[in-house]
Design a protein around this motif. Structure first.
Motif, PDB file in Angstrom:
ATOM      1  N   GLY A   1     -53.433 -37.650 -51.415  1.00 52.61           N
ATOM      2  CA  GLY A   1     -52.610 -36.679 -52.106  1.00 52.61           C
ATOM      3  C   GLY A   1     -53.106 -36.316 -53.487  1.00 52.61           C
ATOM      4  N   HIS A   2     -54.237 -36.843 -53.912  1.00 49.37           N
ATOM      5  CA  HIS A   2     -54.778 -36.568 -55.244  1.00 49.37           C
ATOM      6  C   HIS A   2     -55.162 -35.104 -55.329  1.00 49.37           C
ATOM      7  CE1 HIS A   2     -57.738 -36.529 -58.525  1.00 49.37           C
ATOM      8  NE2 HIS A   2     -56.996 -37.500 -59.005  1.00 49.37           N
ATOM      9  N   CYS A   3     -54.607 -34.379 -56.297  1.00 51.81           N
ATOM     10  CA  CYS A   3     -54.821 -32.934 -56.383  1.00 51.81           C
ATOM     11  C   CYS A   3     -56.001 -32.559 -57.264  1.00 51.81           C
ATOM     12  CB  CYS A   3     -53.550 -32.243 -56.889  1.00 51.81           C
ATOM     13  SG  CYS A   3     -52.221 -32.303 -55.693  1.00 51.81           S
ATOM     14  N   GLY A   4     -56.652 -33.517 -57.922  1.00 49.59           N
ATOM     15  CA  GLY A   4     -57.766 -33.192 -58.797  1.00 49.59           C
ATOM     16  C   GLY A   4     -58.919 -32.538 -58.067  1.00 49.59           C
ATOM     17  N   SER A   5     -59.173 -32.938 -56.839  1.00 51.78           N
ATOM     18  CA  SER A   5     -60.262 -32.356 -56.081  1.00 51.78           C
ATOM     19  C   SER A   5     -59.751 -31.751 -54.780  1.00 51.78           C
ATOM     20  CB  SER A   5     -61.310 -33.430 -55.781  1.00 51.78           C
ATOM     21  OG  SER A   5     -60.733 -34.463 -54.996  1.00 51.78           O
ATOM     22  N   ALA A   6     -58.485 -31.454 -54.714  1.00 54.46           N
ATOM     23  CA  ALA A   6     -57.900 -30.890 -53.505  1.00 54.46           C
ATOM     24  C   ALA A   6     -58.115 -29.380 -53.470  1.00 54.46           C
ATOM     25  CB  ALA A   6     -56.415 -31.208 -53.436  1.00 54.46           C
ATOM     26  N   ARG A   7     -58.411 -28.880 -52.282  1.00 51.87           N
ATOM     27  CA  ARG A   7     -58.583 -27.447 -52.076  1.00 51.87           C
ATOM     28  C   ARG A   7     -57.311 -26.882 -51.445  1.00 51.87           C
ATOM     29  NH1 ARG A   7     -63.015 -24.393 -48.178  1.00 51.87           N
ATOM     30  NH2 ARG A   7     -62.093 -22.316 -48.406  1.00 51.87           N
TER      31      ARG A   7
ATOM     32  N   ARG B   1     -53.857 -13.583 -53.037  1.00 56.26           N
ATOM     33  CA  ARG B   1     -53.450 -14.399 -54.191  1.00 56.26           C
ATOM     34  C   ARG B   1     -53.727 -15.875 -53.936  1.00 56.26           C
ATOM     35  NH1 ARG B   1     -47.327 -14.468 -55.280  1.00 56.26           N
ATOM     36  NH2 ARG B   1     -47.500 -15.895 -53.538  1.00 56.26           N
ATOM     37  N   ARG B   2     -53.447 -16.352 -52.723  1.00 57.40           N
ATOM     38  CA  ARG B   2     -53.712 -17.752 -52.375  1.00 57.40           C
ATOM     39  C   ARG B   2     -55.215 -18.047 -52.425  1.00 57.40           C
ATOM     40  NH1 ARG B   2     -50.632 -21.423 -49.214  1.00 57.40           N
ATOM     41  NH2 ARG B   2     -49.344 -19.683 -48.561  1.00 57.40           N
ATOM     42  N   ILE B   3     -56.028 -17.116 -51.941  1.00 57.65           N
ATOM     43  CA  ILE B   3     -57.480 -17.289 -51.980  1.00 57.65           C
ATOM     44  C   ILE B   3     -57.961 -17.343 -53.426  1.00 57.65           C
ATOM     45  CG2 ILE B   3     -59.689 -16.173 -51.454  1.00 57.65           C
ATOM     46  CD1 ILE B   3     -58.278 -15.067 -48.882  1.00 57.65           C
ATOM     47  N   ALA B   4     -57.455 -16.437 -54.259  1.00 55.60           N
ATOM     48  CA  ALA B   4     -57.861 -16.426 -55.671  1.00 55.60           C
ATOM     49  C   ALA B   4     -57.453 -17.721 -56.363  1.00 55.60           C
ATOM     50  CB  ALA B   4     -57.236 -15.223 -56.383  1.00 55.60           C
ATOM     51  N   GLU B   5     -56.254 -18.199 -56.087  1.00 53.97           N
ATOM     52  CA  GLU B   5     -55.796 -19.459 -56.681  1.00 53.97           C
ATOM     53  C   GLU B   5     -56.679 -20.621 -56.229  1.00 53.97           C
ATOM     54  OE1 GLU B   5     -51.880 -22.356 -56.569  1.00 53.97           O
ATOM     55  OE2 GLU B   5     -51.654 -20.264 -55.983  1.00 53.97           O
ATOM     56  N   SER B   6     -56.999 -20.653 -54.948  1.00 57.75           N
ATOM     57  CA  SER B   6     -57.824 -21.728 -54.409  1.00 57.75           C
ATOM     58  C   SER B   6     -59.225 -21.710 -55.012  1.00 57.75           C
ATOM     59  CB  SER B   6     -57.919 -21.602 -52.884  1.00 57.75           C
ATOM     60  OG  SER B   6     -58.780 -22.573 -52.347  1.00 57.75           O
ATOM     61  N   ARG B   7     -59.820 -20.535 -55.047  1.00 56.21           N
ATOM     62  CA  ARG B   7     -61.188 -20.429 -55.581  1.00 56.21           C
ATOM     63  C   ARG B   7     -61.215 -20.674 -57.084  1.00 56.21           C
ATOM     64  NH1 ARG B   7     -63.966 -15.539 -52.060  1.00 56.21           N
ATOM     65  NH2 ARG B   7     -63.699 -16.563 -50.036  1.00 56.21           N
ATOM     66  N   GLY B   8     -60.213 -20.192 -57.791  1.00 61.67           N
ATOM     67  CA  GLY B   8     -60.142 -20.427 -59.229  1.00 61.67           C
ATOM     68  C   GLY B   8     -60.010 -21.898 -59.562  1.00 61.67           C
TER      69      GLY B   8
ATOM     70  N   ARG C   1     -61.248 -24.272 -57.963  1.00 60.56           N
ATOM     71  CA  ARG C   1     -62.500 -24.976 -57.668  1.00 60.56           C
ATOM     72  C   ARG C   1     -63.630 -24.623 -58.621  1.00 60.56           C
ATOM     73  NH1 ARG C   1     -63.657 -23.333 -52.037  1.00 60.56           N
ATOM     74  NH2 ARG C   1     -61.938 -21.880 -52.197  1.00 60.56           N
ATOM     75  N   LEU C   2     -63.388 -23.692 -59.550  1.00 64.16           N
ATOM     76  CA  LEU C   2     -64.408 -23.347 -60.538  1.00 64.16           C
ATOM     77  C   LEU C   2     -64.554 -24.481 -61.538  1.00 64.16           C
ATOM     78  CD1 LEU C   2     -63.504 -19.636 -61.353  1.00 64.16           C
ATOM     79  CD2 LEU C   2     -65.484 -20.461 -60.065  1.00 64.16           C
ATOM     80  N   PRO C   3     -65.762 -24.684 -62.035  1.00 62.15           N
ATOM     81  CA  PRO C   3     -65.913 -25.709 -63.073  1.00 62.15           C
ATOM     82  C   PRO C   3     -65.195 -25.263 -64.339  1.00 62.15           C
ATOM     83  CG  PRO C   3     -67.965 -24.493 -62.775  1.00 62.15           C
ATOM     84  CD  PRO C   3     -67.014 -24.021 -61.713  1.00 62.15           C
ATOM     85  N   PRO C   4     -64.736 -26.214 -65.140  1.00 68.85           N
ATOM     86  CA  PRO C   4     -64.062 -25.821 -66.379  1.00 68.85           C
ATOM     87  C   PRO C   4     -65.030 -25.064 -67.287  1.00 68.85           C
ATOM     88  CG  PRO C   4     -64.399 -28.205 -66.309  1.00 68.85           C
ATOM     89  CD  PRO C   4     -64.841 -27.647 -64.986  1.00 68.85           C
ATOM     90  N   PRO C   5     -64.502 -24.115 -68.068  1.00 69.79           N
ATOM     91  CA  PRO C   5     -65.389 -23.359 -68.961  1.00 69.79           C
ATOM     92  C   PRO C   5     -66.007 -24.283 -70.002  1.00 69.79           C
ATOM     93  CG  PRO C   5     -63.087 -22.836 -69.398  1.00 69.79           C
ATOM     94  CD  PRO C   5     -63.113 -23.730 -68.189  1.00 69.79           C
ATOM     95  N   ASP C   6     -67.183 -23.910 -70.439  1.00 69.24           N
ATOM     96  CA  ASP C   6     -67.896 -24.690 -71.459  1.00 69.24           C
ATOM     97  C   ASP C   6     -67.092 -24.661 -72.747  1.00 69.24           C
ATOM     98  OD1 ASP C   6     -69.691 -26.085 -72.977  1.00 69.24           O
ATOM     99  OD2 ASP C   6     -71.268 -24.576 -72.882  1.00 69.24           O
ATOM    100  N   GLN C   7     -66.659 -25.808 -73.179  1.00 72.14           N
ATOM    101  CA  GLN C   7     -65.821 -25.898 -74.386  1.00 72.14           C
ATOM    102  C   GLN C   7     -66.623 -25.682 -75.661  1.00 72.14           C
ATOM    103  OE1 GLN C   7     -62.555 -26.102 -74.110  1.00 72.14           O
ATOM    104  NE2 GLN C   7     -62.770 -26.204 -71.913  1.00 72.14           N
ATOM    105  N   GLY C   8     -67.960 -25.690 -75.607  1.00 77.44           N
ATOM    106  CA  GLY C   8     -68.778 -25.542 -76.792  1.00 77.44           C
ATOM    107  C   GLY C   8     -68.963 -24.101 -77.227  1.00 77.44           C
ATOM    108  N   LEU C   9     -68.589 -23.136 -76.421  1.00 77.44           N
ATOM    109  CA  LEU C   9     -68.770 -21.740 -76.774  1.00 77.44           C
ATOM    110  C   LEU C   9     -67.694 -21.285 -77.752  1.00 77.44           C
ATOM    111  CD1 LEU C   9     -69.588 -20.142 -73.312  1.00 77.44           C
ATOM    112  CD2 LEU C   9     -71.180 -20.699 -75.132  1.00 77.44           C
ATOM    113  N   ASP C  10     -68.095 -20.435 -78.688  1.00 74.67           N
ATOM    114  CA  ASP C  10     -67.110 -19.819 -79.582  1.00 74.67           C
ATOM    115  C   ASP C  10     -66.290 -18.816 -78.803  1.00 74.67           C
ATOM    116  OD1 ASP C  10     -68.063 -21.265 -81.722  1.00 74.67           O
ATOM    117  OD2 ASP C  10     -69.429 -19.676 -82.398  1.00 74.67           O
ATOM    118  N   GLU C  11     -65.053 -18.606 -79.218  1.00 74.10           N
ATOM    119  CA  GLU C  11     -64.178 -17.685 -78.510  1.00 74.10           C
ATOM    120  C   GLU C  11     -64.681 -16.262 -78.555  1.00 74.10           C
ATOM    121  OE1 GLU C  11     -60.094 -17.958 -79.530  1.00 74.10           O
ATOM    122  OE2 GLU C  11     -60.054 -20.122 -79.318  1.00 74.10           O
TER     123      GLU C  11
END
Length: 121
Positions: free
Chosen positions: A20-26, A99-106, A108-118
């Motif tokens: 049931g772990h949702c961290g890597s659940a699709r 919408r469900r496909i977009a939510e699922s694919r989103g 699964r994207l890697p988190p954005p690079d936190q080092g970039l300026d806004e």
């Protein structure tokens, strides 16, 4: 196969994650019989993942076809009210799928690079 139990088919026995772990659940492109979302835990390369990919592709193709049909119907002056209601139902169903496909694919994207300026693109 009952899709609500699909999450059990790709989890690796020694990976240490609970089913049931949702961290890597699709989020899968279908719901269970009660309308609740179904999730899959795994590496994304198994049988159920390939089925989900195929279903997503089919849903997107159907939404595209329905959009073309809607444009044609709306250009016609003799469309009846029942035809428009039927079209609206189909469009609502397609929008829910997309919408469900977009939510699922989103998810699964890697988190954005936190080092970039806004301000950078």
């Amino acid at each position: 196969m009952h899709h609500a139990i699909a999450k059990y088919f790709e989890s690796s026995p020694g990976d240490g994650e609970a089913a049931g772990h949702c961290g890597s659940a699709r989020l899968l492109p279908w719901a269970n019989a009660d309308g609740n979302p179904c999730y899959l835990v795994g590496d994304g390369t198994g049988y159920v993942s390939r089925i989900a990919d195929s279903v997503e592709c089919l849903q997107l193709d159907m939404a595209d076809g329905l959009l073309g049909h809607a444009e044609d119907m709306l250009a016609c002056q003799r469309v009846t009210s029942p035809e428009l209601r039927f079209l609206a139902r189909g469009l609502a169903d397609a929008l829910r799928d997309v919408r469900r496909i977009a939510e699922s694919r989103g998810a699964r994207l890697p988190p954005p690079d936190q080092g970039l300026d806004e301000g950078e693109d």
